[in-house]
Each structure stands twice: as C-alpha cells, then as structure tokens.
Design an enzyme around this catalytic site. Structure first.
Site, PDB file in Angstrom:
ATOM      1  N   ASP A 109      33.018 103.829  54.208  1.00 54.54           N
ATOM      2  CA  ASP A 109      32.133 103.479  55.322  1.00 54.54           C
ATOM      3  C   ASP A 109      31.620 104.777  55.929  1.00 54.54           C
ATOM      4  O   ASP A 109      32.421 105.656  56.279  1.00 54.54           O
ATOM      5  CB  ASP A 109      32.887 102.683  56.389  1.00 54.54           C
ATOM      6  N   ASP A 131      30.540  87.440  57.166  1.00 50.02           N
ATOM      7  CA  ASP A 131      31.470  88.016  58.140  1.00 50.02           C
ATOM      8  C   ASP A 131      31.845  86.917  59.124  1.00 50.02           C
ATOM      9  O   ASP A 131      31.008  86.454  59.902  1.00 50.02           O
ATOM     10  CB  ASP A 131      30.819  89.195  58.858  1.00 50.02           C
TER      11      ASP A 131
END
Length: 248
Positions: A14, A133
């Site tokens: 990330d 998500d």
C-alpha cells in the site's frame, strides 16, 4: 470446483507518497511506514510471491497519485501485479492497464458509476476485478466507497448486479478487520463465495498461518487467494513460511 488448488497469496504493498505503509481499518492517518514501495515489492518477489497486490492509497483517498512510481514498480517486477486505488474512469483505467499489470481492482466506481463498471467488465473481462469493501452494521452488510468513507449500498444486491454483468473476480474485505491482525471474517468470505460463481480473494485481518489455513479450507467453495499485509510487515510469519503452509 472439483480440483483442490492451493490458496494464492498476494503480499500487499500500500503506497502513500511513494512509501509502503499499512493502515488500521483503512483510516487515513493511521499509517505505519515500511520504507520504499519498490523495495517492499521486490522483497516479496524475492521471497517467492507470484502475485503482488499494489495499492495507490493517495489515489484511493482522492488526495493525489503515485501513478508514475507504480508504473515503475510494475515494470521492475517479474511477477503478476493486481493494481488498485483510484481507478474510477477511462483515463485512470487506461493508465493502470498500460503499466502492464495483470489486472486492476475497481472499488468505488463499481458503486458510484455502475454503468461505467458494467462497460469495463464487459470490455476487459478477466483484467478487471471488483473490490467489495464490507462493513457489517446491525447485521446489515453495507459496502463502503471512497477509501471506506461513504456508504455504497447493500452487499448482496450489488453482488447480484455485478454477477449479472459478468464480473470475473471479487476482492472481499471486512473493513473492520483490515490492518487489525484480528483474523479474517470467514463467514463473510464463505457467504460471498457461495453466492457467486466468480472466484473470491480474501483481504483483511490475516494474523497467523492458522488464519491462512482457515481461508484455504474455503478454496473448494470458490475462495482463490488471500491478500496479506500487516502480518508480513509486522513479522508474524514470513512469506516463505506462508507459502510452505499453503503447500507451495
């Protein structure tokens, strides 16, 4: 699925301002930094990864982009890359695919711009996965967008819509688990995998080799892989140990 396949592991990189970071529950400002994104990705490749899950967090949060850096990272790797973060229109999708990544992961756009999502799923097929998500509130499975800041509707309704449009793969995250090392939401993963014929990649919460073994029990239901982030960076286990535990 009759043939039992080993669980595919995707170490996560990330990226915030060119650095590899991990967040807690996806919250901006909760970053722990782990050095250069390129060094992190090359390290996972060296340790035996066949896939890297590469995320532009600045683009996901709408506060800039690491596009040139990510293109350089993809170009320097010999393994497959799943590229995610801020891919919301033709221009950002074309730039992502132009890096040579194996596939892109679309999140917010699947919720906010369903017609565009349907178009790119039809056009690019297996090169496009959709990130789901999920935040469970009062037993309701709600989807989250914009770096998990906005409500994106009911999981099951959106999943059925995407299935009808031919979505080839889903990346499923329980946002309350991500970056917490609290263990994955096996019930959620199993329910999504049972509802769709498309393969599912698990994301969020992995803290131990036993967590990976638990996810691996879902492969015959359609769970294909697991994204692993904080557990690797925090030294809970090494990637070679994880690959060995998965029989790879």
């Amino acid at each position: 699925m009759s043939e039992k396949r080993p669980l595919i592991l995707l170490p996560a990189v990330d990226v915030v301002e060119g650095r590899a970071v991990r967040l807690v529950q996806g919250k901006a400002g909760s970053e722990t930094e782990y050095g250069s994104a390129l060094d992190a990705a090359l390290g996972w490749q060296r340790d035996g990864a066949e896939w890297i899950h590469l995320v532009d967090l600045d683009a996901a949060f709408g506060r800039g982009s690491n596009r040139e850096l990510l293109a350089d990272v993809v170009g320097r790797l010999d393994v497959a890359v799943e590229l995610s973060g801020g891919i919301r229109d033709d221009e950002s999708l074309e730039a992502a695919l132009a890096t040579g990544c194996a596939r892109v992961n679309i999140g917010t756009a699947a919720l906010e711009n369903p017609q565009w999502c349907a178009k790119v799923v039809a056009e690019f097929g297996d090169k496009v996965a959709v990130g789901l998500d999920v935040k469970i509130v009062d037993d309701q499975h709600r989807l989250r967008g914009r770096g998990w800041e906005t409500d994106g509707g009911d999981l099951w309704e959106v999943l059925d819509r995407l299935d009808s449009e031919g979505c080839s793969r889903y990346v499923v995250t329980d946002v309350t688990k991500d970056g917490t090392l609290q263990g994955p939401n096996l019930d959620l993963l199993g329910r999504v995998a049972d509802r769709t014929d498309a393969p599912v990649i698990a994301s969020g919460g992995v803290s131990s080799l036993d967590d990976l073994r638990a996810i691996a029990t879902l492969t015959d239901r359609g769970v294909e892989g697991a994204i692993v982030g904080k557990a690797l960076y925090a030294g809970r286990f090494t990637l070679p140990e994880a690959l060995a535990a998965m029989g790879q």
